[in-house]
Structure formats: C-alpha cells, structure tokens
Design a protein around this motif. Sequence first.
Motif, PDB file in Angstrom:
ATOM      1  N   UNK A  88      -3.249  45.532  55.286  1.00  0.00           N
ATOM      2  CA  UNK A  88      -2.331  45.411  54.134  1.00  0.00           C
ATOM      3  C   UNK A  88      -1.827  43.985  53.923  1.00  0.00           C
ATOM      4  N   UNK A  89      -1.665  43.233  54.997  1.00  0.00           N
ATOM      5  CA  UNK A  89      -1.192  41.849  54.858  1.00  0.00           C
ATOM      6  C   UNK A  89      -2.244  40.911  54.270  1.00  0.00           C
ATOM      7  N   UNK A  90      -3.451  41.400  54.055  1.00  0.00           N
ATOM      8  CA  UNK A  90      -4.462  40.615  53.352  1.00  0.00           C
ATOM      9  C   UNK A  90      -4.317  40.731  51.833  1.00  0.00           C
ATOM     10  N   UNK A 120      -7.718  39.620  42.356  1.00  0.00           N
ATOM     11  CA  UNK A 120      -6.728  40.372  43.127  1.00  0.00           C
ATOM     12  C   UNK A 120      -7.401  41.257  44.173  1.00  0.00           C
ATOM     13  N   UNK A 121      -6.900  41.174  45.384  1.00  0.00           N
ATOM     14  CA  UNK A 121      -7.305  42.081  46.455  1.00  0.00           C
ATOM     15  C   UNK A 121      -6.064  42.825  46.924  1.00  0.00           C
ATOM     16  N   UNK A 122      -6.131  44.141  46.885  1.00  0.00           N
ATOM     17  CA  UNK A 122      -5.005  44.972  47.316  1.00  0.00           C
ATOM     18  C   UNK A 122      -5.489  45.919  48.409  1.00  0.00           C
ATOM     19  N   UNK A 123      -4.835  45.884  49.544  1.00  0.00           N
ATOM     20  CA  UNK A 123      -5.201  46.725  50.681  1.00  0.00           C
ATOM     21  C   UNK A 123      -4.059  47.699  50.930  1.00  0.00           C
ATOM     22  N   UNK A 124      -4.347  48.974  50.785  1.00  0.00           N
ATOM     23  CA  UNK A 124      -3.319  49.995  51.007  1.00  0.00           C
ATOM     24  C   UNK A 124      -3.358  50.482  52.452  1.00  0.00           C
TER      25      UNK A 124
END
Length: 125
Positions: A88-90, A120-124
């Motif tokens: 998630x911190x990525x 945009x990169x979103x890591x859940x």
Amino acid sequence: QVLLVESGGGLVQAGDSLRLSCAASGRTFSSSALGWFRRAPGKEREFVAAVGWTGYNTVYADSVRGRFTISRDNARNTVYLQMNALKPEDTAVYYCAARAGTPYTSRTETSYNSWGQGTQVTVSS
C-alpha cells in the motif's frame, strides 16, 4: 529534449505485480539516463530507480530494491518499471524522467530535464 509518456498504472491489491512503461521520442533517448520517481499523497516526489544508457547500470531506492526492476529497450525507445510484491505504501503517481543527453544514472530529481505526465498506481491492502 526527450518527450515521455507513461502507461500501465492502475489499481491492484497488495502483493500483486504491475509493469509501467514509458515511451520516449527524441534523438537523444539512447544516450540518456532514465529514471522513475513517485509522489505519494501529501509527500514530496522521491526517487525510485534509474538506468544508464546501456541498460546495465541501475540504481534503486532502498524502499523498492529487490521488488522493482528498471529496464530499457533502446530499439523501442521505451523504459520499464516492473513492480512486484506491491505494498500500500507504493501508492503514488509515478513519473518517468530523462537526463537528456547524459548517459549516467542519478538519484537527484533536479538532474533530470525531461518528465512525463505521470501515471497513478494504487495498491489496496
């Protein structure tokens, strides 16, 4: 001058992989060092990885070393960032950058003189 366009961002889950691409135009691409930077919400833009003009010299931020791999294909005028074991911190906007006409890597943002628009990169979690 090198024009850069990123692609490949998206929404993934923690532990997943994603590959970013950056297509470049400009006569100096093959002789230019390339880098990836990122800006997380509320934070300064930070260095992620860089690759020299031959593709053999690479440097990474400590936070991504062992998980991310930067590579380039000079025949296709493209640089890649393979991101594995995402956390998630990525989550951030990822930017491609070039040191147009300079072949050596750098971690310093101000040493890059061409930038893409970001993806945009979103890591859940």
